[in-house]
Motif scaffolding. Structure first.
Motif, short mmCIF file in Angstrom:
data_model
loop_
_atom_site.label_atom_id
_atom_site.label_comp_id
_atom_site.label_asym_id
_atom_site.label_seq_id
_atom_site.Cartn_x
_atom_site.Cartn_y
_atom_site.Cartn_z
N ALA A 192 29.60 0.66 32.51
CA ALA A 192 29.44 -0.10 33.75
C ALA A 192 28.26 0.46 34.53
CB ALA A 192 30.71 -0.03 34.59
N LEU A 193 27.36 -0.40 34.94
CA LEU A 193 26.21 0.00 35.74
C LEU A 193 26.49 -0.35 37.20
CD1 LEU A 193 23.28 1.06 35.81
CD2 LEU A 193 22.53 -1.32 35.54
N ASP A 194 26.46 0.65 38.06
CA ASP A 194 26.69 0.43 39.49
C ASP A 194 25.40 -0.12 40.11
OD1 ASP A 194 27.21 0.50 42.18
OD2 ASP A 194 28.14 2.48 42.16
N LYS A 195 25.44 -1.39 40.47
CA LYS A 195 24.25 -2.03 41.03
C LYS A 195 24.34 -2.21 42.55
CE LYS A 195 26.06 -6.63 39.85
NZ LYS A 195 25.77 -7.91 39.16
N THR A 196 25.30 -1.52 43.17
CA THR A 196 25.51 -1.67 44.61
C THR A 196 24.27 -1.31 45.41
OG1 THR A 196 27.83 -1.03 44.24
CG2 THR A 196 27.04 -1.04 46.52
N ASP A 197 23.70 -0.13 45.15
CA ASP A 197 22.54 0.32 45.93
C ASP A 197 21.35 -0.62 45.74
OD1 ASP A 197 24.07 2.43 46.77
OD2 ASP A 197 23.26 3.85 45.30
N ARG A 198 21.16 -1.07 44.51
CA ARG A 198 20.06 -1.99 44.25
C ARG A 198 20.24 -3.29 44.99
NH1 ARG A 198 19.97 -4.24 38.44
NH2 ARG A 198 21.28 -5.81 39.48
N MET A 199 21.47 -3.80 45.00
CA MET A 199 21.75 -5.05 45.69
C MET A 199 21.55 -4.89 47.20
SD MET A 199 25.10 -6.36 43.59
CE MET A 199 25.33 -7.79 44.64
N GLU A 200 21.92 -3.73 47.73
CA GLU A 200 21.73 -3.49 49.16
C GLU A 200 20.25 -3.44 49.52
OE1 GLU A 200 23.90 0.05 49.91
OE2 GLU A 200 25.87 -0.95 50.02
N VAL A 201 19.44 -2.82 48.65
CA VAL A 201 18.00 -2.77 48.89
C VAL A 201 17.40 -4.16 48.83
CG1 VAL A 201 15.79 -1.98 47.94
CG2 VAL A 201 17.72 -0.39 48.09
N GLU A 202 17.82 -4.94 47.83
CA GLU A 202 17.31 -6.30 47.70
C GLU A 202 17.70 -7.16 48.91
OE1 GLU A 202 18.94 -7.60 44.02
OE2 GLU A 202 17.44 -6.54 42.77
N GLU A 203 18.92 -6.95 49.38
CA GLU A 203 19.39 -7.70 50.56
C GLU A 203 18.57 -7.32 51.79
OE1 GLU A 203 21.51 -10.39 52.82
OE2 GLU A 203 21.44 -10.13 50.63
N ALA A 204 18.27 -6.03 51.93
CA ALA A 204 17.48 -5.57 53.07
C ALA A 204 16.06 -6.14 53.03
CB ALA A 204 17.46 -4.05 53.09
N LEU A 205 15.51 -6.24 51.82
CA LEU A 205 14.16 -6.78 51.69
C LEU A 205 14.09 -8.27 52.01
CD1 LEU A 205 12.97 -4.96 48.44
CD2 LEU A 205 12.23 -4.50 50.78
N ARG A 206 15.18 -8.95 51.78
CA ARG A 206 15.21 -10.39 52.06
C ARG A 206 15.28 -10.67 53.57
NH1 ARG A 206 18.31 -10.82 47.17
NH2 ARG A 206 20.24 -10.52 48.34
N LYS A 207 15.77 -9.71 54.34
CA LYS A 207 15.95 -9.93 55.77
C LYS A 207 14.64 -9.71 56.53
CE LYS A 207 20.83 -8.65 55.82
NZ LYS A 207 21.86 -7.72 56.35
#
Length: 207
Positions: A192-207
């Motif tokens: 299992a690859l934890d993609k939480t941090d990556r998703m949070e960074v991507e979400e921050a970049l979209r804002k």
């Protein structure tokens, strides 16, 4: 006329036969002793599992060549063992650095092992779940729940990829059948690859 007599010609028949028997017995004893020593040396290497050990068979005959062949085989095994150790070390280092979890279960879906840096996000220690049922850990017996469905598929010999949100962490997971030397499915292996941090960074970049 001059006659040349061999030792056997000079001895009575009974004495010659006795001498031949003694000679053969001595030769057989020497050969058997060398074979016994070779066998004992090989057994010691097997017991110690020290593949760096070499055997010494003096002489220039079939036993000597057999000893040389065994030494070449030991050298090949030692090199293969070293390569496996290096690969294992690299794999452990990768697991320690990569935000992932690697686990295995038996055929009852009880955890056998679970390791990886992403365990920190779940507040788990390596192998803390050993012996724990997947059903108990996931708090569900629902066969359609993606983690459980994927493990059941693996027991049927099928691989699966799925995403799951667990303990406020987002994981991309893959499961495969765990097989023994006879290719029989004996459990499940998953990553299992934890993609939480990556998703949070991507979400921050979209804002």
């Amino acid at each position: 006329e001059i006659y040349t007599l061999s030792l056997h010609d000079a001895l009575p028949i009974s004495a010659s036969a006795t001498l031949t028997a003694i000679t053969l017995a001595v030769m057989e004893r020497v050969v058997l002793n060398r074979v016994a020593k070779l066998t004992a040396d090989v057994s010691k290497i097997g017991d110690s599992a020290d593949l760096s050990t070499r055997i010494h068979v003096p002489g220039d005959d079939e036993l000597t060549r057999l000893g040389a062949s065994i030494n070449r085989m030991l050298a090949d095994l030692e090199e293969a063992q070293r390569e496996r150790a290096e690969q294992s070390a690299r794999f452990r280092l990768m697991l320690e650095r990569m935000p992932a979890i690697l686990w295995t279960t038996d055929a009852n879906l009880d955890f056998i092992s679970i390791v990886g840096a992403a365990l920190d996000g779940l507040k788990l220690q390596p192998n803390a779940l050993a012996g724990v049922s997947l059903y108990d850990y996931m708090e569900s017996h629902d066969s359609t729940f993606p983690p459980i469905a994927a493990h059941l598929s693996a027991l049927r010999g099928e691989s699966s990829t799925y995403s799951v949100l667990w303990k406020d962490r987002s994981f991309e997971c893959h499961t495969e059948p765990l097989r023994d030397a006879n290719k029989t499915v004996v459990g499940v292996i998953g990553i299992a690859l934890d993609k939480t941090d990556r998703m949070e960074v991507e979400e921050a970049l979209r804002k």
